[in-house]
Design an enzyme around this catalytic site. Structure first.
Site, PDB file in Angstrom:
ATOM      1  N   ASP A  84      52.225  45.965  33.254  1.00  0.00           N
ATOM      2  CA  ASP A  84      50.930  45.614  32.748  1.00  0.00           C
ATOM      3  C   ASP A  84      51.312  44.459  31.639  1.00  0.00           C
ATOM      4  OD1 ASP A  84      48.552  45.715  31.171  1.00  0.00           O
ATOM      5  OD2 ASP A  84      48.362  47.762  30.927  1.00  0.00           O
ATOM      6  N   ILE A  85      50.641  43.508  31.817  1.00  0.00           N
ATOM      7  CA  ILE A  85      50.660  42.281  30.918  1.00  0.00           C
ATOM      8  C   ILE A  85      50.217  42.727  29.682  1.00  0.00           C
ATOM      9  CG2 ILE A  85      48.408  41.198  31.361  1.00  0.00           C
ATOM     10  CD1 ILE A  85      50.000  38.295  31.475  1.00  0.00           C
ATOM     11  N   ASN A 122      37.589  33.626  33.053  1.00  0.00           N
ATOM     12  CA  ASN A 122      36.737  32.922  33.721  1.00  0.00           C
ATOM     13  C   ASN A 122      36.129  31.954  32.667  1.00  0.00           C
ATOM     14  OD1 ASN A 122      34.311  33.999  32.075  1.00  0.00           O
ATOM     15  ND2 ASN A 122      34.821  36.205  33.256  1.00  0.00           N
ATOM     16  N   GLY A 167      39.460  42.585  36.195  1.00  0.00           N
ATOM     17  CA  GLY A 167      41.127  42.070  36.328  1.00  0.00           C
ATOM     18  C   GLY A 167      41.692  42.023  35.025  1.00  0.00           C
ATOM     19  N   VAL A 168      42.670  41.004  35.125  1.00  0.00           N
ATOM     20  CA  VAL A 168      43.471  40.878  33.800  1.00  0.00           C
ATOM     21  C   VAL A 168      42.611  40.370  32.533  1.00  0.00           C
ATOM     22  CG1 VAL A 168      45.148  39.028  33.001  1.00  0.00           C
ATOM     23  CG2 VAL A 168      45.373  40.104  35.320  1.00  0.00           C
ATOM     24  N   ASP A 169      41.559  39.661  32.967  1.00  0.00           N
ATOM     25  CA  ASP A 169      40.804  39.369  31.902  1.00  0.00           C
ATOM     26  C   ASP A 169      40.227  40.508  31.021  1.00  0.00           C
ATOM     27  OD1 ASP A 169      39.304  37.523  30.168  1.00  0.00           O
ATOM     28  OD2 ASP A 169      37.694  36.983  31.534  1.00  0.00           O
ATOM     29  N   SER A 181      44.701  33.305  39.595  1.00  0.00           N
ATOM     30  CA  SER A 181      43.985  32.979  40.701  1.00  0.00           C
ATOM     31  C   SER A 181      44.276  33.938  41.988  1.00  0.00           C
ATOM     32  CB  SER A 181      43.847  31.675  41.184  1.00  0.00           C
ATOM     33  OG  SER A 181      43.227  30.808  40.317  1.00  0.00           O
ATOM     34  N   GLY A 221      44.286  37.249  42.111  1.00  0.00           N
ATOM     35  CA  GLY A 221      43.305  38.389  42.315  1.00  0.00           C
ATOM     36  C   GLY A 221      42.040  38.256  43.087  1.00  0.00           C
ATOM     37  N   TYR A 247      39.975  35.776  42.791  1.00  0.00           N
ATOM     38  CA  TYR A 247      39.689  34.584  43.020  1.00  0.00           C
ATOM     39  C   TYR A 247      40.593  34.200  44.652  1.00  0.00           C
ATOM     40  CZ  TYR A 247      37.552  33.175  38.455  1.00  0.00           C
ATOM     41  OH  TYR A 247      36.934  33.198  37.573  1.00  0.00           O
TER      42      TYR A 247
END
Length: 169
Positions: A10-11, A24, A32-34, A122, A124, A126
């Site tokens: 996990d980042i 985005n 997601g990550v965002d 990108s 995921g 995207y």
């Protein structure tokens, strides 16, 4: 010389100077990550993103660009937000994806960050094919002159980890 490391995990749990967010263009959070970075980092990140939208980035952050904010409650000093391209079968957008990594490293250098954690930008929602995303990410980081001592690719699952491991060697 920059050391490239791979981590499966996990980042938002990384202890680094800067965590790169696959954001985005609105900079106002998402999935997601965002979404994970905004949730874990807390409202300070969103507040700085809103301030950026109100000043410099009124129309949002362009694809391939990067900008930094506080990391809020994350175990990092900064979050570097970059907007990856949506994958297209009819248009080569690989230059934009490479730009995400170059621009993030440029911002990291401006901040004085020595350790940076990247997601698979990108790859995921995207839709970028993992093998190609890994090739572009690792190749760009290796080819970009930077003062960053360690780049850590933090991959959420085994499939992403294996794709990046094939590129790191």
């Amino acid at each position: 010389m920059t050391t490239v490391k791979l981590v499966r995990g996990d980042i938002t749990e990384q202890r680094v100077d800067a965590i790169v967010n696959a954001a985005n263009s609105s900079l106002l959070g998402g999935g997601g990550v965002d979404g994970a970075i905004h949730r874990r980092g807390g409202p300070e990140i969103l507040a700085e993103c809103r301030a950026l939208r109100a000043s410099t980035y009124g129309k949002g952050l362009r694809t391939g660009r990067a900008v930094a904010t506080t990391a809020g409650r994350l175990d990092a000093r900064w979050v570097i937000h970059t907007v990856g391209p949506v994958h297209s079968r009819s248009e080569d957008r690989s230059g934009l994806l490479a730009s995400c990594y170059r621009e993030s490293l440029r911002v990291a250098d401006e901040l004085g960050a020595r350790t940076v954690a990247f997601p698979a930008v990108s790859a995921g929602i995207y839709g970028w094919p993992l093998d190609d995303a890994a090739r572009i990410a690792v190749g760009t980081v290796r080819d970009t002159g930077t003062a960053v001592a360690e780049v850590r690719f933090v991959l959420f699952d085994e499939q992403a980890y294996e794709a990046f491991a094939a590129q790191v060697g």
